[in-house]
Design an enzyme around this catalytic site. Sequence first.
Site, PDB file in Angstrom:
ATOM      1  N   GLU A  96       0.859  -1.192   0.000  1.00 22.06           N
ATOM      2  CA  GLU A  96       0.000   0.000   0.000  1.00 22.06           C
ATOM      3  C   GLU A  96       0.887   1.231   0.000  1.00 22.06           C
ATOM      4  OE1 GLU A  96      -2.828   0.504   3.260  1.00 22.06           O
ATOM      5  OE2 GLU A  96      -3.783   2.099   2.100  1.00 22.06           O
ATOM      6  N   CYS A 117      -6.723   1.269   2.606  1.00 18.26           N
ATOM      7  CA  CYS A 117      -7.556   2.480   2.594  1.00 18.26           C
ATOM      8  C   CYS A 117      -7.289   3.305   1.344  1.00 18.26           C
ATOM      9  CB  CYS A 117      -7.321   3.286   3.848  1.00 18.26           C
ATOM     10  SG  CYS A 117      -7.995   2.473   5.307  1.00 18.26           S
ATOM     11  N   ASN A 157     -12.530  -2.918   0.615  1.00 18.19           N
ATOM     12  CA  ASN A 157     -11.465  -3.020   1.606  1.00 18.19           C
ATOM     13  C   ASN A 157     -12.049  -2.781   2.993  1.00 18.19           C
ATOM     14  OD1 ASN A 157      -8.673  -2.918   2.692  1.00 18.19           O
ATOM     15  ND2 ASN A 157      -9.251  -0.802   3.132  1.00 18.19           N
ATOM     16  N   GLU A 158     -12.223  -3.823   3.732  1.00 16.69           N
ATOM     17  CA  GLU A 158     -12.718  -3.775   5.113  1.00 16.69           C
ATOM     18  C   GLU A 158     -13.823  -2.732   5.291  1.00 16.69           C
ATOM     19  OE1 GLU A 158      -8.996  -2.961   7.365  1.00 16.69           O
ATOM     20  OE2 GLU A 158      -9.652  -0.877   7.478  1.00 16.69           O
TER      21      GLU A 158
HETATM   22  O1  AHR Z   1      -2.488  -1.442   6.678  1.00 17.90           O
HETATM   23  C1  AHR Z   1      -2.844  -0.134   7.023  1.00 17.90           C
HETATM   24  C2  AHR Z   1      -4.342   0.086   6.914  1.00 17.90           C
HETATM   25  O2  AHR Z   1      -5.004  -0.754   7.802  1.00 17.90           O
HETATM   26  C3  AHR Z   1      -4.962  -0.245   5.599  1.00 17.90           C
HETATM   27  O3  AHR Z   1      -4.893   0.785   4.703  1.00 17.90           O
HETATM   28  C4  AHR Z   1      -6.373  -0.515   5.949  1.00 17.90           C
HETATM   29  O4  AHR Z   1      -6.969  -1.423   5.076  1.00 17.90           O
HETATM   30  C5  AHR Z   1      -6.317  -0.984   7.366  1.00 17.90           C
HETATM   31  O5  AHR Z   1      -7.167  -0.288   8.168  1.00 17.90           O
END
Ligand code: AHR
Length: 866
Positions: free
Chosen positions: A262, A463, A593-594
């Site tokens: 990321e 995120c 994503n979550e």
């Molecule tokens: O890994 C850091 C963050 O943790 C990621 O962006 C997110 O998916 C999670 O909350």
Amino acid sequence: MIVIEKKSKALKIFFSLSILLFNILFLRANEPDSAYIFAYGDENGEGLYFAWSIDQDNWHTIGNKYPFLRSDYGRWGSQKRMYDPFLFQASDGQWHSVWSLNDTDGAVAHAVSSDLVYWKPQSYPVLMPHGNCLRPEISCDVQRKEFHILWHSDKPEQGVFHSFTGDFKHYSPAARNDQFESARRNVSIAGRQQTGTLHHVSWAVIDRLIQAQRLSAYKQILNEERVEMDHGQFKEPVTISISPDIRKKKSISDLLIGIFYEDINYAADGGLYAELVQNRGFEYALSDKEGRDKNWNNRTAWSVINADTFLIDTVSPIHVNNKHYAVLQIEKTGVALVNEGFNGIPVKAGEKYDLSLFARSPGKTRGRILVRLTGKDGEIYGETTTRTISTDWQKLESVITATRTANDARIEVIPQQTGRVDLDMVSLFPQKTFKGRKNGLRADLAQALADLKPRFMRFPGGCVAHGDGIGNIYRWENTIGPLETRKPQRNLWGYHQSFGLGYFEYFQFCEDIGAEPIPVVAAGVPCQNSAHHGCVIGGQQGGIPMEEMDEYIQSVLNLIEYANGDAKSEWGRKRAEAGHPKPFNLKYIGVGNEDLISDVFVERFTMIYNAIKAKYPEITVIGTAGPFSEGSDYVEGWDLATELGLALVDEHYYQPPGWYLNNQDYYDRYDRSKAKVYLGEYAAHVPGRHNNLETALCEALHLINIERNGDIVEMTSYAPLLAKEGFTQWNPDLIYFNNTEVKPTVGYYVQKLFGHHSGNEYISGNIIRSDNREDIGKRVASSFVIDSQTNDLIIKLVNLLPVPVSSSIDLSDIKIADSQSDLTVMKGKPDDKTVRPEESKLTVSGQLEYELPAYSFSIIRIKTNI
Ligand code: AHR
């Protein structure tokens, strides 16, 4: 003294646990059939609390301000607030809670529960787009057979308003309500007046609340357990005997260990992306850091020599996506535009650097451009001269050979002419990128990733993928094509994304390291922690408007065509133009994503999923199950996956050591008939958020337990992966780095060992311990896998005890091909941050005797004739 303290702490924990367990399981008094509950919040907006009473006079709080429901609206920190919660039980028995989010937004929050313990995901209907919603209440309108929501507002006009809804998805327009009579009550709880709602309920409801709170307290105690233990607790030597049973083999995933990349902690620009010029396109913007840093703008990292200033202009840019450029007004040759890189440009003597820039000059006499690498005192580290500048934008390219090794170089761009010169996309790349790729990756960092032997790579976030607000959703098509046409944007972690490292580069990197690419696209909703960014509400912001969803879905389908389509197809052609006519052979795509599994999410996710399945049935869509290992998004995410028949679900959780110690059967409990698991983000977190031997051993322990469940867990990836020292937004991370050094953590080596010693078959084994104490049992774990390509048997052993453990492993059923096995051990003290694997040879026979060092992770790799 220390020993006594530690012992008494351990005893305390033991007694608290026993009392809690006893309370949970056996405490039954002579209880009434029914009693009262009072539901209320507090001025800090922390959540929904309950108290109970038999006589409405003596109230007993359930937990000390234990929130049974918390608001999940908006940004972490100050925005996730629940003000004036109101509870209502409908005639079907369902409990509805509404609350105010703040005094500015025109939305109320709503959540529903059947037992007051498990709450379904929240929704935030916008009822007053230009106003606010304060002190909301909910009831049922019997005649209309609808729910009636009332609230106060003090902007734009004061009054009480109401709206009706039958399904909590569609609401009637807000209208004034002049006959409002509040159903809230005041009671005195622990000497304080509380405002809330009063309900007469069966004792079973209260009992469930009490048990839920106790269970939560019990789990918290378990989570607080740490790895470090007192030597004094181990009077007797600890021995174990293990008998792996070769007849009990099962296939496990051969994709277990991967990476999750990321762009967080400056992982891309200034990190993995090898570009050495910072803000090369002059596109940094105040908004990247939401105005918090006034020095973060189009000029960041740039300065000028021999002139007072330089200008930023936007008239006739190179490309509409790349609007800003620098203007030098040169009265006398010698004016230089200077870039400091990402806190200095590192160069190595004798190495070559590719220079490129766009320039134009309207004047009749135009010159070449001298470009230099210089030190702080003006010493020259290398230079070159480009072709002559044109009147229209033209890309000028050259190569600089560094004459020195230095970390603090800067680049000076010195047009050899007077008059106006426009400059943009000033770029300097080492020729030694990973695999020598143009527009490539920093060789040492990329190598550190490749060294993990990852079977897949998930990208570009996290995120970052779903973005901070709808406008910030990561759109993959903005990140491909010529660099000067890519559309940069604010990075949700508070900086800038040039997108020089974009989808083409990600796919290519995956191919270069033999990892399956797993792109993640937003499920039509931004991050549930989004700020407003111009939208009337924060959080999911209602998702991408339905009328724009077709376009969004098409973009996701285009991505698959870009990766896999024929070079003659519309998007496949773009891939071919970038230099990769052959498909990238994409097999997976993550959607979401979550996320908060709200109606808004479910509707959009389902649309995207159906569209992908219809057009590309061969692609595995990975669903999402929230940011935690339990809770409503986890439950609903899994339910949705089951309903849609998804093949894979992405789980995330960051947990303390105690969680890993006490949840070793987490995946043993999983239903094998449902989707498989991609554990996309996890890490062990200790106070202070370090990565040390304690966290690394917990991760090793978890991976050992996952190997046993490798039939249901398909993939795992630690998170986050990369972090630039001094520029972190999140700790711990797997690899820290600065401009010249790569600093893998202890956890990195655990990942690497699992990456290098994975198998595709799991062998069950019995462990018999000399001591049946539970605290010993959960600190020693083993797994036996076979790599059928090499016929190697791989034994992994974790010892989280402060004392060595003597193991005796029965290998009599295994045909050992070479009695000299490879032994790799990581050991030290739990808080060591510098532990590295040590390799040696170990002689093995039918009965292997091996001593697991205290606080250690060992891998024994044996050549066999299985
Ligand atoms: O890994 C850091 C963050 O943790 C990621 O962006 C997110 O998916 C999670 O909350």
